[in-house]
Design a protein around this motif. Structure first.
Motif, PDB file in Angstrom:
ATOM      1  N   LEU A 105       0.968  -1.045   0.090  1.00 12.27           N
ATOM      2  CA  LEU A 105       0.100  -0.065  -0.071  1.00 12.27           C
ATOM      3  C   LEU A 105       0.892   1.425   0.085  1.00 12.27           C
ATOM      4  CD1 LEU A 105      -2.858   1.413   0.222  1.00 12.27           C
ATOM      5  CD2 LEU A 105      -2.731   1.205   2.648  1.00 12.27           C
ATOM      6  N   GLY A 106       1.960   1.226   0.720  1.00  9.80           N
ATOM      7  CA  GLY A 106       2.939   2.345   1.080  1.00  9.80           C
ATOM      8  C   GLY A 106       3.642   2.772  -0.438  1.00  9.80           C
ATOM      9  N   ALA A 107       3.946   1.559  -1.085  1.00  7.71           N
ATOM     10  CA  ALA A 107       4.731   1.701  -2.436  1.00  7.71           C
ATOM     11  C   ALA A 107       3.590   2.302  -3.481  1.00  7.71           C
ATOM     12  CB  ALA A 107       4.982   0.281  -2.948  1.00  7.71           C
ATOM     13  N   VAL A 108       2.221   2.014  -3.593  1.00 12.04           N
ATOM     14  CA  VAL A 108       1.529   2.416  -4.412  1.00 12.04           C
ATOM     15  C   VAL A 108       0.930   3.935  -3.936  1.00 12.04           C
ATOM     16  CG1 VAL A 108      -1.020   2.089  -4.822  1.00 12.04           C
ATOM     17  CG2 VAL A 108       0.444   0.086  -4.692  1.00 12.04           C
ATOM     18  N   VAL A 109       0.834   4.205  -2.520  1.00 14.77           N
ATOM     19  CA  VAL A 109       0.650   5.390  -2.216  1.00 14.77           C
ATOM     20  C   VAL A 109       1.521   6.608  -2.445  1.00 14.77           C
ATOM     21  CG1 VAL A 109       0.028   7.002  -0.138  1.00 14.77           C
ATOM     22  CG2 VAL A 109      -1.198   4.985  -0.505  1.00 14.77           C
ATOM     23  N   HIS A 110       2.977   6.097  -2.359  1.00  9.25           N
ATOM     24  CA  HIS A 110       4.043   7.163  -2.432  1.00  9.25           C
ATOM     25  C   HIS A 110       4.745   7.204  -3.931  1.00  9.25           C
ATOM     26  CE1 HIS A 110       3.722   8.403   1.617  1.00  9.25           C
ATOM     27  NE2 HIS A 110       3.791   7.178   1.843  1.00  9.25           N
ATOM     28  N   GLY A 111       4.330   6.321  -4.877  1.00 14.81           N
ATOM     29  CA  GLY A 111       5.017   6.384  -5.987  1.00 14.81           C
ATOM     30  C   GLY A 111       3.952   6.529  -7.333  1.00 14.81           C
ATOM     31  N   ALA A 117       5.620  -4.462 -11.838  1.00 14.26           N
ATOM     32  CA  ALA A 117       6.725  -3.568 -11.472  1.00 14.26           C
ATOM     33  C   ALA A 117       6.642  -3.396  -9.976  1.00 14.26           C
ATOM     34  CB  ALA A 117       6.424  -2.026 -11.987  1.00 14.26           C
ATOM     35  N   LEU A 118       5.513  -3.437  -9.137  1.00 12.75           N
ATOM     36  CA  LEU A 118       5.454  -3.654  -7.808  1.00 12.75           C
ATOM     37  C   LEU A 118       6.046  -4.620  -7.244  1.00 12.75           C
ATOM     38  CD1 LEU A 118       3.939  -1.713  -5.674  1.00 12.75           C
ATOM     39  CD2 LEU A 118       2.028  -2.820  -6.162  1.00 12.75           C
ATOM     40  N   ALA A 119       5.803  -5.871  -7.755  1.00 14.30           N
ATOM     41  CA  ALA A 119       6.364  -7.165  -7.483  1.00 14.30           C
ATOM     42  C   ALA A 119       7.919  -7.005  -7.474  1.00 14.30           C
ATOM     43  CB  ALA A 119       5.866  -8.410  -8.354  1.00 14.30           C
ATOM     44  N   ALA A 120       8.390  -6.617  -8.687  1.00 11.74           N
ATOM     45  CA  ALA A 120       9.832  -6.627  -8.629  1.00 11.74           C
ATOM     46  C   ALA A 120      10.627  -5.469  -7.811  1.00 11.74           C
ATOM     47  CB  ALA A 120      10.250  -6.000 -10.174  1.00 11.74           C
ATOM     48  N   ASP A 121       9.674  -4.499  -7.472  1.00 10.91           N
ATOM     49  CA  ASP A 121      10.405  -3.437  -6.832  1.00 10.91           C
ATOM     50  C   ASP A 121      10.414  -3.843  -5.181  1.00 10.91           C
ATOM     51  OD1 ASP A 121      10.783  -1.452  -8.796  1.00 10.91           O
ATOM     52  OD2 ASP A 121       8.983  -0.400  -8.131  1.00 10.91           O
ATOM     53  N   LEU A 122       9.676  -4.452  -4.939  1.00 12.39           N
ATOM     54  CA  LEU A 122       9.575  -5.318  -3.564  1.00 12.39           C
ATOM     55  C   LEU A 122      10.241  -6.523  -3.301  1.00 12.39           C
ATOM     56  CD1 LEU A 122       6.057  -3.635  -2.226  1.00 12.39           C
ATOM     57  CD2 LEU A 122       8.224  -2.626  -1.788  1.00 12.39           C
ATOM     58  N   GLY A 123      10.696  -6.924  -4.391  1.00 13.21           N
ATOM     59  CA  GLY A 123      11.161  -8.487  -4.286  1.00 13.21           C
ATOM     60  C   GLY A 123      10.111  -9.596  -4.080  1.00 13.21           C
ATOM     61  N   VAL A 153      -6.984  -0.080  -2.905  1.00 14.74           N
ATOM     62  CA  VAL A 153      -6.455   0.330  -4.154  1.00 14.74           C
ATOM     63  C   VAL A 153      -7.373  -0.233  -5.203  1.00 14.74           C
ATOM     64  CG1 VAL A 153      -3.923  -0.124  -3.314  1.00 14.74           C
ATOM     65  CG2 VAL A 153      -5.211  -1.949  -4.509  1.00 14.74           C
ATOM     66  N   GLU A 154      -7.109   0.019  -6.315  1.00 14.40           N
ATOM     67  CA  GLU A 154      -7.961  -0.061  -7.611  1.00 14.40           C
ATOM     68  C   GLU A 154      -6.857  -0.583  -8.655  1.00 14.40           C
ATOM     69  OE1 GLU A 154      -9.921   3.335  -8.695  1.00 14.40           O
ATOM     70  OE2 GLU A 154     -11.745   2.851  -7.332  1.00 14.40           O
ATOM     71  N   ARG A 155      -7.279  -1.497  -9.565  1.00 14.75           N
ATOM     72  CA  ARG A 155      -6.689  -1.688 -10.776  1.00 14.75           C
ATOM     73  C   ARG A 155      -7.290  -0.805 -12.008  1.00 14.75           C
ATOM     74  NH1 ARG A 155      -6.854  -7.226  -8.739  1.00 14.75           N
ATOM     75  NH2 ARG A 155      -4.589  -8.030  -8.279  1.00 14.75           N
ATOM     76  N   GLY A 179      -7.542   4.134   0.744  1.00 21.31           N
ATOM     77  CA  GLY A 179      -6.271   3.609   0.915  1.00 21.31           C
ATOM     78  C   GLY A 179      -5.342   4.753   1.165  1.00 21.31           C
ATOM     79  N   ARG A 180      -5.236   5.843   0.661  1.00 16.16           N
ATOM     80  CA  ARG A 180      -4.507   6.972   1.230  1.00 16.16           C
ATOM     81  C   ARG A 180      -4.686   7.304   2.603  1.00 16.16           C
ATOM     82  NH1 ARG A 180      -1.453   9.328  -2.709  1.00 16.16           N
ATOM     83  NH2 ARG A 180      -2.517   9.097  -4.871  1.00 16.16           N
ATOM     84  N   ALA A 181      -5.765   7.349   3.246  1.00 16.58           N
ATOM     85  CA  ALA A 181      -6.204   7.876   4.424  1.00 16.58           C
ATOM     86  C   ALA A 181      -5.539   6.499   5.444  1.00 16.58           C
ATOM     87  CB  ALA A 181      -7.882   7.911   4.809  1.00 16.58           C
ATOM     88  N   THR A 182      -5.980   5.342   5.295  1.00 12.71           N
ATOM     89  CA  THR A 182      -5.595   4.159   5.959  1.00 12.71           C
ATOM     90  C   THR A 182      -4.053   4.295   6.053  1.00 12.71           C
ATOM     91  OG1 THR A 182      -7.514   2.948   5.294  1.00 12.71           O
ATOM     92  CG2 THR A 182      -5.451   1.878   6.056  1.00 12.71           C
ATOM     93  N   HIS A 183      -3.438   4.624   4.797  1.00 15.22           N
ATOM     94  CA  HIS A 183      -1.892   4.472   5.043  1.00 15.22           C
ATOM     95  C   HIS A 183      -1.168   5.517   5.954  1.00 15.22           C
ATOM     96  CE1 HIS A 183       2.255   5.124   3.771  1.00 15.22           C
ATOM     97  NE2 HIS A 183       2.290   3.608   3.796  1.00 15.22           N
ATOM     98  N   ALA A 184      -1.989   6.720   5.670  1.00 12.69           N
ATOM     99  CA  ALA A 184      -1.511   7.772   6.617  1.00 12.69           C
ATOM    100  C   ALA A 184      -1.761   7.598   8.217  1.00 12.69           C
ATOM    101  CB  ALA A 184      -2.324   9.186   6.289  1.00 12.69           C
TER     102      ALA A 184
END
Length: 152
Positions: free
Chosen positions: A40-46, A53-59, A78-80, A98-103
């Motif tokens: 969620l953080g990777a999606v919110v902040h990127g 790409a998300l899978a590759a970035d986070l391993g 999140v949404e696709r 998602g943004r509110a939850t992450h914050a």
């Protein structure tokens, strides 16, 4: 031979155990716990990433990432969405919830971490974080950066 007070493994293990206990309560309601929070953080902040790409970035294995994103979608975090330049590609986009939850979670985690590090003053906490970041370095290619912090 090192003394118990100088045993880095024991010290790191103790600190991680205390962190898991404190943060585990915060992340209990998040789908997939720390992994879900990191995704969620990777999606919110990127910029909206593709799932691959998300899978590759986070391993994280691509199949595992599918299940993680499915859970976050099911919870409305999140949404696709179709990529405007290539309709075959789906971007992972945070919802307002998602943004509110992450914050909210980030604030609560910071409070829990302050409790775990209460023996250190704020300057020492900042120094510890800097030194740990330097010592741990960048993740190795394909290293699942979320797996080590699992609270379950």
């Amino acid at each position: 031979m090192s003394t118990p007070d100088g045993d880095l493994g024991r010290q790191l293990g103790t600190l991680l155990s205390r962190w898991r206990a404190a943060v585990g309560d915060v992340l209990a309601a998040v789908p997939s716990g720390p992994r879900g929070f990191h995704v969620l953080g990777a999606v919110v902040h990127g910029s909206p990433p593709t799932q691959a790409a998300l899978a590759a970035d986070l391993g994280i294995d691509r199949t595992v990432m599918t299940y993680l994103v499915d859970r976050l979608v099911d919870c409305g975090l999140v949404e696709r969405q179709p990529d405007p330049t290539d309709r075959r590609v789906r971007r992972i986009v945070p919802t307002a919830a998602g943004r509110a939850t992450h914050a909210d979670l980030a604030t609560r985690i910071a409070t829990a971490e302050d409790h775990v590090l209460a023996a250190l003053d704020p300057g020492q906490r900042a120094t510890l974080r800097t030194l740990l970041s330097r010592a741990s370095g960048a993740p190795a290619h394909g290293e699942d950066v979320c797996a080590v912090v699992s609270v379950g």
